[in-house]
Design an enzyme around this catalytic site. Structure first.
Site, short mmCIF file in Angstrom:
data_model
loop_
_atom_site.label_atom_id
_atom_site.label_comp_id
_atom_site.label_asym_id
_atom_site.label_seq_id
_atom_site.Cartn_x
_atom_site.Cartn_y
_atom_site.Cartn_z
N CYS A 1 0.84 -1.08 0.10
CA CYS A 1 -0.15 0.06 -0.19
C CYS A 1 1.15 1.57 -0.13
O CYS A 1 2.13 1.04 0.39
CB CYS A 1 -0.45 0.36 1.00
N ARG B 1 2.01 1.60 -5.74
CA ARG B 1 2.48 0.04 -4.39
C ARG B 1 1.38 -0.58 -4.52
O ARG B 1 1.43 -1.64 -3.63
CB ARG B 1 2.81 1.02 -3.59
N LYS C 1 9.21 -10.95 -17.37
CA LYS C 1 8.25 -9.65 -17.73
C LYS C 1 7.12 -10.25 -18.40
O LYS C 1 6.37 -9.66 -18.52
CB LYS C 1 9.50 -8.93 -18.58
N GLU D 1 3.94 -10.90 -16.40
CA GLU D 1 4.06 -9.87 -15.95
C GLU D 1 2.97 -8.35 -15.94
O GLU D 1 2.22 -8.29 -15.73
CB GLU D 1 5.01 -9.05 -14.25
N HIS E 1 14.11 -32.46 -20.81
CA HIS E 1 12.86 -33.23 -19.76
C HIS E 1 11.96 -33.35 -19.61
O HIS E 1 11.57 -33.09 -17.96
CB HIS E 1 14.54 -33.40 -18.37
N LYS F 1 4.36 -2.65 -6.33
CA LYS F 1 6.22 -2.52 -6.64
C LYS F 1 7.21 -3.53 -5.88
O LYS F 1 7.46 -3.63 -5.39
CB LYS F 1 6.45 -0.99 -6.62
C1 F6R Z 1 9.35 -8.48 -11.10
C2 F6R Z 1 10.04 -7.49 -9.96
C3 F6R Z 1 9.52 -8.21 -8.88
C4 F6R Z 1 10.74 -7.84 -7.83
C5 F6R Z 1 10.75 -8.86 -6.20
C6 F6R Z 1 11.39 -8.09 -5.35
O1 F6R Z 1 9.65 -6.96 -12.45
O2 F6R Z 1 9.84 -6.37 -10.11
O3 F6R Z 1 9.63 -9.27 -8.77
O4 F6R Z 1 11.88 -8.08 -7.93
O5 F6R Z 1 9.08 -8.55 -6.01
O6 F6R Z 1 11.62 -6.40 -5.44
P1 F6R Z 1 13.18 -5.94 -4.47
O7 F6R Z 1 13.85 -6.15 -5.27
O8 F6R Z 1 12.40 -4.59 -4.02
O9 F6R Z 1 13.13 -6.75 -3.33
#
Ligand code: F6R
Length: 608
Positions: A2, A27, A485, A488, A504, A603
């Site tokens: 959040c 977020r 990518k 997502e 496999h 994020k």
């Molecule tokens: C994918 C992505 C997530 C983050 C993961 C870890 O694009 O952004 O897989 O890499 O949530 O986040 P951090 O790096 O902030 O620990």
């Protein structure tokens, strides 16, 4: 997770909060809401399921005039996204409002107790109990009441609380979830991260776990949960408000892909000295590093894929066992750890709950912990003996791009620096590495230029039923990241696989509807990779290859090729991922997806 923003001061609070929410929306974006104590002394609350735009529409002519308020954008944990479950939440009297990021783990027990005590709770959320706990504790001083209520909470929280009868005061608190205070001229802010307030002030205090911030216009008193004043430094946010704007690009993701050459330059600034790599951040722990006999990297998602490159190099260059483990597995099934273990926590946000918990566990068991993060002042820096920053600038799109490439570059530099210190990195290897690192930003620029074909290729692949990405060695993390990518942002299934494993099992997925994406850049395992590519081709799968400029055989083998410049193998992951990011971007655009804010994601993941 959040997003939280609060304001008290002479400005009209409503627009400040809505602006902050738009900037924080990455977020979480299931629902959004604001609460204001209006100039007439009324408590005004508006909250809606959906994005901030839905809230703004609901506000019609705009929120009422007010000098104080709270705003929240939600990523649902307890209670589905709905108007009712959206924050802020209020107490029975309708005077106290709360916004929260985190999880109150004992909320069922607290809820039962509050209901038995005569409270009426309206939502399904864990957060609402906080408003009622503060109500019970309130004796005329909001900060005192919040501190009492905090004593009842288990779990994680970044909270901000406002009381209608104290119309200049906000009280914030944090435990295992990020919260910062912004200091303006005669005004105060509180937010989950700097993006929300950077347009108004760059002077911030990063709250530590257990801190309670008592804010009025222009004053900020930080105490612990017992009310004892604690001293926290004021930091200056090093980037500008424009850095967190789209700057003419259709999406933040596209802008951030194009920022990668500059981000790589920034990540290396001050770290390449002549023919050596030198990370000054490690100077305080050199003695401990001299004794390490094992390296464990921990991370989640994209950061985990970046950490795989680090694990391979630590093992190769240091000659000690090194591996990477996803943090959520590491913490519940930790390997043997002692004072000779180096643990490297890789996390863009520095706030990922699983990574923080794993780092804490490692630290408690005596390991030397190094954080690799983009976020100065983040929680991971407090769990670590040294922090190496990505220096990539703010990343707003939910799908990581520039932080992936800078994470790879930074773990490569970290491994090289430590191997050099231990006298295990041949001078020639280091010289070649430094030369390749110096060429990297320009090559990343070229990789972007060469990817001009990605849009047209994406057009032809956008209706695929799914994708299989394969790579070997340093191509493997690129395959994993390329597949993530696609998943997502386009919502298509994509599998990232070690190419040798294709036969496999997963090869049965391949057919004319499921293309094979092969990371076929120049490497010692190139021929092996080509064999795997041919296995896919023989199953009628279209083959999209990422290959090194000058490869004159790949054009005959693959259906389509995305080209990248040549580099040394450890850095090939960085260049190979660039066309894959652009390919995923254009597939998502063709499929009409919300590229910057894909469904169900947030994020930074501050819950387990
Ligand atoms: C994918 C992505 C997530 C983050 C993961 C870890 O694009 O952004 O897989 O890499 O949530 O986040 P951090 O790096 O902030 O620990």
């Amino acid at each position: 997770m959040c997003g939280i923003v609060g304001y008290t001061g002479p400005r009209d609070a409503g627009p400040v909060l809505l602006d902050g929410l738009r900037r924080l929306e990455y977020r979480g974006y299931d629902s959004a809401g604001i609460a204001l104590v209006t100039d007439n002394g009324d408590l005004f609350v508006e909250k809606r399921a959906g994005k901030v735009a839905v809230l703004t529409d609901a506000l019609g002519g705009g929120p009422p005039s007010a000098g104080i308020g709270l705003g929240h954008t939600r990523w649902a944990t307890h209670g589905r996204p709905s108007d009712l479950n959206a924050h802020p939440h209020s107490d029975c009297t309708g005077r106290i409002t709360v916004i929260h990021n985190g999880i109150v783990e004992n909320f069922r027990e607290l809820r039962d107790e509050l209901v038995a005590g005569g409270h009426t709770l309206k939502s399904e959320t864990d957060t609402e109990v906080v408003a009622h706990l503060v109500e019970d504790a309130y004796k005329g001083d909001l900060a005192d009441a919040v501190r009492v209520a905090l004593g009842r909470l288990e779990g994680a929280y970044a909270l901000v609380v406002m009381h209608r009868d104290e119309p200049q005061r906000l009280v914030g608190a944090r435990l295992n979830a990020p919260l910062i205070v912004g200091l303006g001229d005669g005004e105060s802010f509180v937010a989950s991260d700097a993006a929300a307030i950077i347009a108004y002030t760059k002077r911030v205090i990063f709250l530590a776990d257990g801190d309670v911030a008592d804010l009025t216009p222009g004053t900020a008193t930080i105490t612990d949960r017992l009310g004892v004043v604690v001293d926290r430094p004021i930091d200056i946010i090093p980037w500008s408000a424009e850095a967190a704007e789209k700057g003419g690009y259709a999406h933040f993701m596209l802008k951030e892909i194009h920022e990668q050459p500059a981000a790589l330059t920034a990540a290396m600034t001050g770290r390449l000295r002549g023919e050596s790599v030198r990370l000054e951040e490690l100077d305080g722990i050199r003695t401990r590093l001299s004794g390490i006999d094992r390296v464990e990297l921990i991370a989640c998602g994209t950061a985990y894929y970046a950490s795989l490159v680090g694990a391979a190099l630590f093992q190769d260059w240091l000659g000690v066992p090194a591996r990477s483990t996803v943090a959520s597995e590491f913490r519940y099934s930790p390997p043997p750890i002692d004072a000779r273990t180096l643990v490297v926590a890789v996390t863009q946000s520095g706030e990922t709950a699983d990574t923080i918990a794993a780092a804490r566990l490692a630290g408690d068991r005596g390991a030397v912990v190094v954080a690799v993060t983009n976020t100065v002042g983040s929680a991971i820096t407090r769990e670590s003996h040294a922090s190496v920053f990505l220096q990539a600038g703010p990343e707003v799109a939910v799908a990581a791009t520039k932080t992936f490439v800078t994470q790879v570059a930074t773990v490569v530099m970290l491994a090289a620096d430590i191997a050099h210190q231990l006298g295990r990195l041949p001078a020639e290897t280091e010289r070649d590495l430094v030369g390749a690192l110096r060429r990297l930003p320009e090559q990343a620029e070229r990789a972007i230029e060469l990817s001009v074909a990605a849009e047209e290729i994406a057009d032809r692949y956008a209706s695929a039923a799914g994708f299989m990405y394969i790579g070997r060695s340093f191509g493997y993390p690129a395959a994993l990241e390329g597949a993530l990518k696609i998943k997502e942002i386009s919502y298509l299934h994509a599998e990232g696989y070690a190419a040798g494993e294709l036969k496999h099992g997963p090869i049965s997925l391949l057919d004319a509807e499921v293309p094979l994406v092969a990371i076929a850049t120049r490497s010692a395992v190139y021929e092996k990779l080509i064999s795997n590519l041919m296995e896919g081709k023989a199953r009628d799968a279209r083959v999209l290859a990422v290959a090194t400029e000058g490869d004159d055989q790949i054009g005959r083998l693959a259906t389509d090729v995305l080209w990248v410049p040549d580099t040394i193998e450890p850095l090939s992951t960085i260049l190979a991922v660039i066309p894959l990011q652009l390919f995923a971007y254009y597939v998502a655009v063709k499929r009409g997806r919300d590229v910057d804010q894909p469904r169900n994601l947030a994020k930074s993941v501050t819950v387990e």
